[in-house]
Design an enzyme around this catalytic site. Structure first.
Site, short mmCIF file in Angstrom:
data_model
loop_
_atom_site.label_atom_id
_atom_site.label_comp_id
_atom_site.label_asym_id
_atom_site.label_seq_id
_atom_site.Cartn_x
_atom_site.Cartn_y
_atom_site.Cartn_z
N ARG A 106 -0.53 -11.02 23.39
CA ARG A 106 0.67 -11.60 22.78
C ARG A 106 1.86 -11.60 23.72
O ARG A 106 2.18 -10.58 24.32
CB ARG A 106 1.02 -10.82 21.51
CG ARG A 106 2.32 -11.29 20.84
CD ARG A 106 2.53 -10.63 19.52
NE ARG A 106 2.77 -9.20 19.63
CZ ARG A 106 3.96 -8.63 19.72
NH1 ARG A 106 5.05 -9.38 19.76
NH2 ARG A 106 4.08 -7.32 19.79
N GLN A 131 11.43 -3.98 17.43
CA GLN A 131 12.69 -3.68 18.12
C GLN A 131 13.23 -4.87 18.90
O GLN A 131 14.38 -5.25 18.76
CB GLN A 131 12.49 -2.51 19.08
CG GLN A 131 12.20 -1.18 18.42
CD GLN A 131 11.99 -0.07 19.44
OE1 GLN A 131 11.85 -0.33 20.64
NE2 GLN A 131 11.95 1.16 18.98
N GLY A 145 12.92 -8.40 19.31
CA GLY A 145 13.58 -9.59 18.80
C GLY A 145 12.60 -10.66 18.35
O GLY A 145 11.43 -10.39 18.08
N ARG A 170 2.21 -7.67 29.12
CA ARG A 170 2.00 -6.31 28.62
C ARG A 170 0.67 -5.71 29.05
O ARG A 170 0.61 -4.53 29.40
CB ARG A 170 2.09 -6.30 27.09
CG ARG A 170 3.50 -6.49 26.58
CD ARG A 170 3.55 -6.50 25.08
NE ARG A 170 4.93 -6.56 24.62
CZ ARG A 170 5.29 -6.64 23.35
NH1 ARG A 170 4.37 -6.68 22.42
NH2 ARG A 170 6.56 -6.68 23.02
N GLU A 187 12.27 -10.64 27.87
CA GLU A 187 11.25 -9.60 27.93
C GLU A 187 10.15 -10.02 28.89
O GLU A 187 10.16 -11.14 29.42
CB GLU A 187 10.67 -9.33 26.53
CG GLU A 187 11.70 -8.76 25.55
CD GLU A 187 11.07 -8.31 24.24
OE1 GLU A 187 10.07 -7.59 24.30
OE2 GLU A 187 11.60 -8.68 23.18
N HIS A 226 0.66 -1.46 23.97
CA HIS A 226 2.03 -1.58 24.49
C HIS A 226 2.20 -0.61 25.65
O HIS A 226 1.80 0.54 25.56
CB HIS A 226 3.05 -1.27 23.40
CG HIS A 226 4.42 -1.77 23.74
ND1 HIS A 226 5.22 -1.14 24.67
CD2 HIS A 226 5.13 -2.83 23.28
CE1 HIS A 226 6.36 -1.81 24.78
NE2 HIS A 226 6.34 -2.84 23.94
N LYS A 228 0.82 -1.21 0.00
CA LYS A 228 0.00 0.00 0.00
C LYS A 228 0.85 1.26 0.00
O LYS A 228 0.43 2.31 -0.49
CB LYS A 228 -0.91 -0.03 1.22
CG LYS A 228 -2.00 1.04 1.27
CD LYS A 228 -2.86 0.82 2.51
CE LYS A 228 -4.00 1.83 2.59
NZ LYS A 228 -4.83 1.61 3.81
N LEU A 283 9.73 -2.22 12.02
CA LEU A 283 9.74 -1.47 13.28
C LEU A 283 10.02 -2.32 14.50
O LEU A 283 10.28 -1.79 15.58
CB LEU A 283 8.39 -0.76 13.46
CG LEU A 283 7.98 0.21 12.34
CD1 LEU A 283 6.60 0.78 12.65
CD2 LEU A 283 9.00 1.33 12.18
N HIS A 317 -0.66 -1.21 19.85
CA HIS A 317 0.56 -1.80 19.34
C HIS A 317 0.34 -3.00 18.42
O HIS A 317 0.94 -3.09 17.36
CB HIS A 317 1.45 -2.20 20.51
CG HIS A 317 2.77 -2.79 20.11
ND1 HIS A 317 3.65 -2.13 19.28
CD2 HIS A 317 3.36 -3.98 20.42
CE1 HIS A 317 4.74 -2.88 19.11
NE2 HIS A 317 4.57 -4.01 19.77
#
Length: 427
Positions: A366, A48, A50, A270, A114, A229, A36, A46, A331
């Site tokens: 997620r 970051q 991993g 999150r 994380e 996020h 698009k 984007l 996010h």
């Protein structure tokens, strides 16, 4: 007037899902890839933090449980199992395409951690892992003689015949239209962040494939499962929110309220952390809370998070010395077009992969760094299923379908030299 193009397979989207799918199609099948916007304006670039990988057989139960716990046990367990068990193969393919993950002195993979992970199992490249993976896959796709890439073409509909998808309709920037007829169609159009005032996504990602699916009665799943996020850099400037990767909290960064008091375990899932931040903002009467990266050694910040460091400096914050203001933002989209283990939708000859699809891996929330892996696994499954369908109709691929068929040493050298030439031309 609408022009018509005929191809074998059309893929809408040029993120990791669309690219990896194309890389697993034999070269005697013609592919049209559309985007698009411009090629590098996709959310895959984007990412970051991993990409997750099963470290060993002993890590399986822990990885499985971490994914389910983060997803509030609403995950599709078969999908979670498929993703985890395929992870090592996927990482092997990425390495053969030239993806450079951080390594220890002995050459082994370096893993980071994380939120909601019980152990470090995330591979990374500085704080631009998505860019590293996507750029290498794109370089490989550009070398394929059977792939045509069309930029700035918006998919506005699919072509349906007797309940089967036979291609798409696209609109160029000058409002001219094109009909791309294909044996098989793959949606890889990304998320829905463009529908939100505050999002980490590119603004042109507006859920187009979902709207088209609704129009044609293609089944959707969990469309209300939208991840916020916890930490994006607070700014009064307009535009996409800059993400402060969750891996900074995995490496020791902590959250403070307006009184510089810690108020949450930063390594909770999150949704838990985001909710705690929103509640604290209300208590403080502030549009942000503070994030301190000072517990992380300066040399680690500069080596692991150089992009975050530089962006914060542009906003006037030195993260090695002071806190930065952060705020939650939309996010990721856990719901989407319902697909099975082979990425098949409820409409014959129509597939969906990546964030626009829902195979149930993520459940209600997620787990960090599962998104790139999940996209790659289902992109590959879609490609292999498409070829198996061709084979059932008497087609015999002229090229070998082994996972590494495009990753031989000579081909890898060609890809890497191409990348080096591009770097030199920009310097």
């Amino acid at each position: 007037m609408t022009n018509t193009i005929k191809t074998d397979i059309v893929i809408a989207g040029t993120g990791v899902g669309g690219l990896f799918c194309a890389l697993h199609i034999p070269e005697d099948k013609n592919i049209i890839l559309i985007t698009k916007s411009e090629l590098e304006e996709c959310d895959s670039y984007l990412a970051q933090g991993g990409i997750c990988m099963l470290k060993s057989d002993e890590d399986y139960e822990s990885y499985f449980e971490d994914t389910l716990r983060a997803g509030h046990y609403e995950n599709n367990r078969e999908s979670v199992d498929i993703m985890i068990r395929e992870s090592q193969k996927i990482i092997g393919e990425l390495v053969d395409y030239g993806v450079d993950f951080e390594r220890n002195a002995d050459g082994s993979f370096m893993f980071t951690k994380e939120g909601a992970h019980s152990t470090p199992r995330i591979l990374f490249h500085e704080d631009i892992t998505g860019h590293e993976i996507t750029s290498k896959l794109l370089a490989a796709v550009k070398k394929l003689p059977n792939v045509t890439i069309i930029e700035k073409l918006t998919m506005v509909d699919i072509v349906e015949n007797e309940g089967r998808c036979i291609g798409i309709i696209g609109r160029y920037e000058d409002n001219s239209m094109v009909e791309i007829k294909a044996d098989y169609t793959v949606f890889a159009t990304g998320g829905i962040g463009g529908l939100y005032k505050q999002s980490t996504n590119y603004p042109h990602l507006t859920g187009d494939a979902l709207a088209i699916s609704l129009k044609h009665g293609v089944e959707l799943l969990n469309i209300d499962y939208i991840q916020i996020h916890p930490t994006t850099l607070y700014s009064t400037k307009k535009g996409r929110c800059f993400l402060i990767s969750e891996s900074v909290r995995g490496e020791g960064a902590i959250l403070f309220n307006s009184h510089m008091e810690r108020f949450i375990d930063e390594l909770q899932p999150r949704d838990v952390v985001a909710q705690a931040i929103l509640e604290q903002m209300k208590k403080d009467g502030k549009p942000y809370v503070w994030l301190s990266m000072k517990p992380i050694p300066k040399d680690e910040i500069l080596s692991h998070f150089p992009n975050i460091y530089e962006r914060c400096m542009e906003e006037g914050y030195d993260v090695t010395k002071e806190c930065i203001p952060v705020v939650p933002a939309q996010h990721y989209f856990m719901g989407g077009i319902k697909v099975d283990s082979r990425a098949r939708t409820s409409m014959p000859h129509l597939y969906a992969v990546g964030e626009t699809a829902c195979n149930g891996v993520h459940g209600k929330n997620r787990l960090a760094s599962n998104s790139l892996l999940e996209s790659l696994v289902w992109a590959k499954n879609a490609a292999l299923d498409i070829i198996s369908n061709y084979e059932e109709n008497g087609y015999t691929p002229e090229t070998d379908l082994k996972p590494y068929r495009r990753c031989d040493k000579n081909y890898k050298k060609e890809i890497l030299s191409e990348i080096e030439r591009e770097k030199m031309s920009h310097e």
